[in-house]
Each structure stands twice: as C-alpha cells, then as structure tokens.
Design an enzyme around this catalytic site. Structure first.
Site, short mmCIF file in Angstrom:
data_model
loop_
_atom_site.label_atom_id
_atom_site.label_comp_id
_atom_site.label_asym_id
_atom_site.label_seq_id
_atom_site.Cartn_x
_atom_site.Cartn_y
_atom_site.Cartn_z
N LYS A 66 0.97 -1.37 0.15
CA LYS A 66 -0.03 0.15 0.16
C LYS A 66 0.82 1.22 -0.08
O LYS A 66 0.42 2.27 -0.65
CB LYS A 66 -1.17 0.06 1.19
CG LYS A 66 -2.17 -1.00 0.95
CD LYS A 66 -2.99 -0.66 2.26
CE LYS A 66 -4.21 -2.17 2.18
NZ LYS A 66 -5.02 -1.95 3.13
N ASP A 102 -10.34 2.48 2.38
CA ASP A 102 -10.49 1.84 3.58
C ASP A 102 -11.27 2.23 4.70
O ASP A 102 -12.13 1.84 5.32
CB ASP A 102 -9.08 1.49 4.26
CG ASP A 102 -8.39 0.26 3.34
OD1 ASP A 102 -9.00 -0.50 2.74
OD2 ASP A 102 -7.06 0.22 3.44
#
Ligand code: ATR
Length: 283
Positions: A66, A102
């Site tokens: 990420k 997220d």
C-alpha cells in the site's frame, strides 16, 4: 472489450476480493474481470506496469504494497494523502490515480450495516500502524465526542495525534481507564492470536467492539463480549471498501448486503480461498 481489474499483494491466495468484485459485476451487469496477482516483494511497480500494458484499467493493492502504491501514483486523492497509503489504483490515459477506500469502508460498515453512528460518541482506536492511520480522518469527519488512539509504542500514537490534530488524544494501553462507545482494534495483535493489554473498563454500556480482522473470532472480540460489548469483525469493512473502489472504477454502487451475507455463509460463487484470512482492510 472486457475491462480488466486485479488485486496485487504478497501473499494473495487468501484474497476474497476476486469473489467480491465478481459478485458486484454480476449484480450490476458490468463487463469486467478481476483477478488476484501475486507480485514479487521487490517487483510491485513492474507487476503493475505489466498489467497496465496488458490493458488493466484499475487495481486494488493489499499488504505489503500500500505504501509503494502511494509512491507509484501520479495523482492522489485527499484521503489517500491523509492515509499515506493507497489501496485503489485507476489507470487512465497514462496516469495512475491513487485512492484509499479503507476508511470509507469502515465508516460505511459502522453506519449502514451496524447502524452505529459515531457522531457525538467516544471512539477508542487501538493501534498506530498503517491500518489505524487509514481510518482516522473519515472517523473524525463524523464528529465523535472524543477520539483516543492507544498504542503499545506510545510515540507512534502521539505522531498520529499530532498529524491529525482535531482534538485527537494519544496514550498507551495502561492509561485507558474510562469508557468508550466504539472500540476499534486496528492492531496486528489479532493476527498473532493476541489480545492488546486492555482494561475491561474501556467498554461503555452498549459499546461496540470492532476488530478490523475478519474470518475468525479474535481474542479481542471474545474479551469485549465477555465484558458486555456488542462485537463485529472486519468482513463488512472488506466488502464496503471494495464497493467504494468499484464505484470509483465503474460509477455504479453495488448492493453490499447480499455479498456480505454470502461471504458469511461461505456461498459466494467461485473458488473459495482456504488460507487463513488477514486482518482488516485487507483486500
Ligand atoms: P499495519 O500496517 O497492518 O497497521 P504496522 O504498521 O506494523 O501494521 O502496525 C501494527 C500495529 O499493531 C502497531 O500499532 C503495533 O503496535 P506497535 O506500534 O507498538 O508495534 C500493533 N501491535 C502489533 N502486535 C501487537 C500486540 N500483540 N499487542 C498490541 N499491539 C500490537
């Protein structure tokens, strides 16, 4: 031509994202494929470049890439900037757009699926790593009455509190003696089958304890339940962050409820991944 999407990770065999996106595509009639790609640990950017060259339109990114996806993106959304990490890439006319869904996934799960409204409530976030950082800003936007980040290494929690400001308080686990309405476990403790050293006093009457890990009952959820809290794992967050990515790519919002229900009952079409599931917003 059918549009191609993928999730990149290492490992990736466990990923439920191909099942989830296939279900979304069926539900919304989108002509697309979604595959899991195991990128070499030192070859994430090359893997993505190959996928783009082969016609890839977008990708999700999971552990451990990420931060690399954040560096790779030529343009970043404000929420990706805040999170310091990217879980959704969109490839468009030579540019790579990076976003992070997220936090939106957690907020959607809390508010829409669990009917838990963080506005005016006391929130305790456990952990100060990447998983915690990605959800802070979207939670603060819901205007909780109190927002405390507790971490084993207090300095990491303090860094986050300073970065985000907005009244965020940082402390160690041993300083937690007051009740919270929502307690979110974003530590990696559940992965190791461990319980953060928490006082049971952190759970207010009617508290919700939320573990970002999904797929198994964690020591944290067991502890919370034993002390009267309602509990939820991160499966809803997983599906909701996927829905947000799907919306970015396709401009259509899938209905997440039947997909969450099917995953809970292990009856999503396609091959079911057998490996042990990862924690949290793991695509
Ligand atoms: P991620 O990106 O998945 O969040 P990370 O950046 O390595 O991973 O962060 C892991 C988090 O889990 C950290 O907050 C870590 O605490 P430290 O900062 O003190 O290392 C926390 N953590 C890991 N194992 C833990 C345990 N057994 N008890 C409590 N906290 C734990």
């Amino acid at each position: 031509m059918t549009d191609r999407y993928a999730v990149f990770g290492h490992p990736i065999a466990h990923s439920k994202s191909p099942l989830i996106h296939a279900a979304f595509a069926r539900q919304t009639g989108q002509d697309m494929t979604y595959e899991a790609i195991l990128a070499p640990k030192d070859g994430f950017a090359d893997s993505v470049a190959q996928f783009i060259a082969a016609g890839g339109r977008g990708a999700n990114v999971t552990v451990p890439f990420k931060e690399q996806a954040f560096a790779l993106a030529s343009r970043l959304s404000p929420r990706a900037e805040q999170a310091g990490a990217v879980n959704t890439l969109t490839f468009d006319a030579g540019s790579i757009r990076g976003d992070n869904t997220d936090g939106a996934g957690l907020v959607a799960d809390l508010t829409r699926n669990l009917h838990c409204l963080p506005g005016g409530r006391r929130i305790l976030l456990l952990g100060a790593g990447g998983a915690a950082r990605g959800v802070i800003e979207p939670l603060l936007d819901l205007r909780p009455a109190e927002f405390v980040i507790a971490n084993r290494t207090v300095s990491r929690a303090q860094e986050l509190a300073e970065q985000f400001g907005r009244g965020v308080v940082a402390c160690g686990f041993d300083a937690l003696h007051t009740p919270f309405d929502i307690v979110i476990n974003a530590t990696a403790a559940s992965l190791a089958g461990e319980l953060p050293p928490l006082s049971p006093r952190v759970f207010a009457t009617d508290a919700l304890a939320y573990d970002m890990m999904y797929g198994r009952d964690t020591p944290f959820l067991g502890f919370a339940r034993a002390h009267g809290a309602a509990t939820a794992d991160g499966l809803g967050m997983l599906v909701e962050q996927a829905a947000e990515a799907f919306y970015l790519w396709r401009g259509v919002r899938p209905d997440t409820a039947p997909v969450i229900a099917a995953l809970r009952q292990d009856r999503l079409e396609g091959e079911s991944p057998a490996a042990s599931p990862p924690r949290g917003p793991r695509t």
